[in-house]
Scaffold this motif. Structure first.
Motif, PDB file in Angstrom:
ATOM      1  N   GLY A   1       0.960   3.862  -4.764  1.00 40.51           N
ATOM      2  CA  GLY A   1       0.280   4.262  -5.990  1.00 40.51           C
ATOM      3  C   GLY A   1      -0.368   3.124  -6.757  1.00 40.51           C
ATOM      4  O   GLY A   1      -0.811   3.308  -7.894  1.00 40.51           O
ATOM      5  N   LEU A   2      -0.454   1.937  -6.123  1.00 42.16           N
ATOM      6  CA  LEU A   2      -0.977   0.787  -6.873  1.00 42.16           C
ATOM      7  C   LEU A   2      -2.487   0.914  -7.129  1.00 42.16           C
ATOM      8  O   LEU A   2      -2.958   0.673  -8.254  1.00 42.16           O
ATOM      9  CB  LEU A   2      -0.679  -0.508  -6.111  1.00 42.16           C
ATOM     10  CG  LEU A   2      -0.804  -1.784  -6.927  1.00 42.16           C
ATOM     11  CD1 LEU A   2       0.058  -1.724  -8.188  1.00 42.16           C
ATOM     12  CD2 LEU A   2      -0.417  -2.994  -6.098  1.00 42.16           C
TER      13      LEU A   2
ATOM     14  N   ARG B   1       0.815  -1.227   0.000  1.00 41.50           N
ATOM     15  CA  ARG B   1       0.000   0.000   0.000  1.00 41.50           C
ATOM     16  C   ARG B   1       0.844   1.271   0.000  1.00 41.50           C
ATOM     17  O   ARG B   1       2.007   1.243   0.335  1.00 41.50           O
ATOM     18  CB  ARG B   1      -0.952  -0.015   1.216  1.00 41.50           C
ATOM     19  CG  ARG B   1      -2.023  -1.068   1.035  1.00 41.50           C
ATOM     20  CD  ARG B   1      -3.045  -1.060   2.153  1.00 41.50           C
ATOM     21  NE  ARG B   1      -3.924  -2.229   1.981  1.00 41.50           N
ATOM     22  CZ  ARG B   1      -4.730  -2.707   2.903  1.00 41.50           C
ATOM     23  NH1 ARG B   1      -4.792  -2.109   4.085  1.00 41.50           N
ATOM     24  NH2 ARG B   1      -5.477  -3.761   2.652  1.00 41.50           N
TER      25      ARG B   1
HETATM   26  C1  LIG Z   1      -7.923   1.831  -0.223  1.00 41.31           C
HETATM   27  C2  LIG Z   1      -6.750   1.030  -0.838  1.00 41.31           C
HETATM   28  C3  LIG Z   1      -7.257   0.214  -2.021  1.00 41.31           C
HETATM   29  C4  LIG Z   1      -5.673   2.044  -1.314  1.00 41.31           C
HETATM   30  O1  LIG Z   1      -4.628   1.302  -1.956  1.00 41.31           O
HETATM   31  P1  LIG Z   1      -3.160   1.909  -2.139  1.00 41.31           P
HETATM   32  O2  LIG Z   1      -2.489   1.163  -3.230  1.00 41.31           O
HETATM   33  O3  LIG Z   1      -2.485   1.979  -0.821  1.00 41.31           O
HETATM   34  O4  LIG Z   1      -3.493   3.408  -2.610  1.00 41.31           O
HETATM   35  P2  LIG Z   1      -2.487   4.378  -3.418  1.00 41.31           P
HETATM   36  O5  LIG Z   1      -1.102   4.190  -2.920  1.00 41.31           O
HETATM   37  O6  LIG Z   1      -2.738   4.248  -4.888  1.00 41.31           O
HETATM   38  O7  LIG Z   1      -3.017   5.795  -2.913  1.00 41.31           O
HETATM   39  C5  LIG Z   1      -3.521   6.782  -3.802  1.00 41.31           C
HETATM   40  C6  LIG Z   1      -4.065   7.945  -2.977  1.00 41.31           C
HETATM   41  O8  LIG Z   1      -5.181   7.507  -2.186  1.00 41.31           O
HETATM   42  C7  LIG Z   1      -5.152   8.160  -0.895  1.00 41.31           C
HETATM   43  N1  LIG Z   1      -4.898   7.153   0.156  1.00 41.31           N
HETATM   44  C8  LIG Z   1      -4.607   5.839  -0.004  1.00 41.31           C
HETATM   45  N2  LIG Z   1      -4.470   5.236   1.194  1.00 41.31           N
HETATM   46  C9  LIG Z   1      -4.662   6.194   2.138  1.00 41.31           C
HETATM   47  C10 LIG Z   1      -4.641   6.194   3.557  1.00 41.31           C
HETATM   48  N3  LIG Z   1      -4.388   5.083   4.253  1.00 41.31           N
HETATM   49  N4  LIG Z   1      -4.906   7.355   4.191  1.00 41.31           N
HETATM   50  C11 LIG Z   1      -5.166   8.492   3.521  1.00 41.31           C
HETATM   51  N5  LIG Z   1      -5.178   8.559   2.145  1.00 41.31           N
HETATM   52  C12 LIG Z   1      -4.941   7.424   1.478  1.00 41.31           C
HETATM   53  C13 LIG Z   1      -4.031   9.167  -0.984  1.00 41.31           C
HETATM   54  O9  LIG Z   1      -4.562  10.350  -1.546  1.00 41.31           O
HETATM   55  C14 LIG Z   1      -3.084   8.476  -1.947  1.00 41.31           C
HETATM   56  O10 LIG Z   1      -2.175   9.344  -2.575  1.00 41.31           O
HETATM   57  P3  LIG Z   1      -0.756   9.660  -1.836  1.00 41.31           P
HETATM   58  O11 LIG Z   1      -0.172   8.342  -1.385  1.00 41.31           O
HETATM   59  O12 LIG Z   1       0.029  10.331  -2.911  1.00 41.31           O
HETATM   60  O13 LIG Z   1      -1.112  10.526  -0.668  1.00 41.31           O
HETATM   61  C15 LIG Z   1      -6.076   0.098   0.234  1.00 41.31           C
HETATM   62  O14 LIG Z   1      -5.837   0.852   1.406  1.00 41.31           O
HETATM   63  C16 LIG Z   1      -6.938  -1.110   0.590  1.00 41.31           C
HETATM   64  O15 LIG Z   1      -6.837  -2.167  -0.036  1.00 41.31           O
HETATM   65  N6  LIG Z   1      -7.776  -0.945   1.627  1.00 41.31           N
HETATM   66  C17 LIG Z   1      -8.681  -2.025   2.061  1.00 41.31           C
HETATM   67  C18 LIG Z   1      -9.732  -2.336   1.030  1.00 41.31           C
HETATM   68  C19 LIG Z   1     -10.629  -1.140   0.735  1.00 41.31           C
HETATM   69  O16 LIG Z   1     -11.053  -0.401   1.608  1.00 41.31           O
HETATM   70  N7  LIG Z   1     -10.944  -0.981  -0.575  1.00 41.31           N
HETATM   71  C20 LIG Z   1     -11.854   0.042  -1.056  1.00 41.31           C
HETATM   72  C21 LIG Z   1     -13.244  -0.486  -0.965  1.00 41.31           C
HETATM   73  S1  LIG Z   1     -14.436   0.573  -1.714  1.00 41.31           S
END
Ligand SMILES: CC(C)(COP(=O)(O)OP(=O)(O)OC[C@H]1O[C@@H](n2cnc3c(N)ncnc32)[C@H](O)[C@@H]1OP(=O)(O)O)[C@@H](O)C(=O)NCCC(=O)NCCS
Length: 154
Positions: free
Chosen positions: A89-90, A86
């Motif tokens: 940017g994935l 996580r």
């Molecule tokens: C939500 C989720 C998919 C994000 O995946 P990720 O690969 O970590 O996200 P990214 O790295 O592409 O993040 C892109 C942007 O999203 C936002 N973001 C992602 N995770 C965040 C966090 N924990 N807190 C705040 N902002 C967050 C930020 O704006 C981030 O940009 P930045 O890193 O430049 O600040 C991941 O945390 C996850 O799998 N969570 C559990 C499942 C879930 O809730 N899925 C969505 C269901 S609708």
């Protein structure tokens, strides 16, 4: 920035053989995960795509999205990234890819529901241009949490 050491993610559609890894990510991501049967069923719907993101073309699966193309609407049903992958940017890359593919296939708008308390996901969707357009009260039957409805013009 993509460096020589990090070629960035590669993408491919899910196959039946990917089920164990997809379920591992799903169970780590959600308090109320989809069942294996629910995920398997997606593979049989021609309107559904389960897109996987891997580390390079041969690497491990680190995230996925489930999307449906219904007329000119792309419905984003599920996005999840493995805990260890996580904040790199994935999810952003996965969303960009499914939106681009949807656009090529005629989608004009992307829509999704997200738990009202899911701050990271809401931040992700806002950062990709999704707007909050409504609330579905007590949408999640398991615990009665509201859903936020978000959409984005493609
Ligand atoms: C939500 C989720 C998919 C994000 O995946 P990720 O690969 O970590 O996200 P990214 O790295 O592409 O993040 C892109 C942007 O999203 C936002 N973001 C992602 N995770 C965040 C966090 N924990 N807190 C705040 N902002 C967050 C930020 O704006 C981030 O940009 P930045 O890193 O430049 O600040 C991941 O945390 C996850 O799998 N969570 C559990 C499942 C879930 O809730 N899925 C969505 C269901 S609708």
């Amino acid at each position: 920035m993509t460096s020589r050491e990090d070629p960035g993610p590669a993408f491919r559609r899910m196959r039946e053989a990917d089920l164990p890894r997809v379920m591992e990510i799903e169970r780590a991501a959600f308090s109320h995960p989809w069942s294996e049967e629910m995920v398997r069923r997606e593979l049989g719907h021609e309107f559904s795509t389960v897109l996987l993101a891997t580390e390079g073309s041969e690497g491990a699966v680190q995230g996925f999205a489930v999307v449906w193309l219904v007329h000119d609407e792309l419905h984003v049903l599920n996005v999840a990234v493995a805990p260890g992958a996580r904040r790199r940017g994935l999810a952003r890359a996965i969303l960009d890819r499914v939106e681009g593919q949807g656009r090529e296939q005629g989608a004009r708008v992307a829509m999704l529901e997200v738990r009202r308390g899911n701050g990271p996901a809401i931040a992700l969707y806002r950062s990709r241009g999704y707007r909050e357009v409504g609330i579905r009260p007590r949408y999640y039957a398991e615990d009665g949490e509201d859903a936020l409805v978000m959409d984005k013009d493609l």
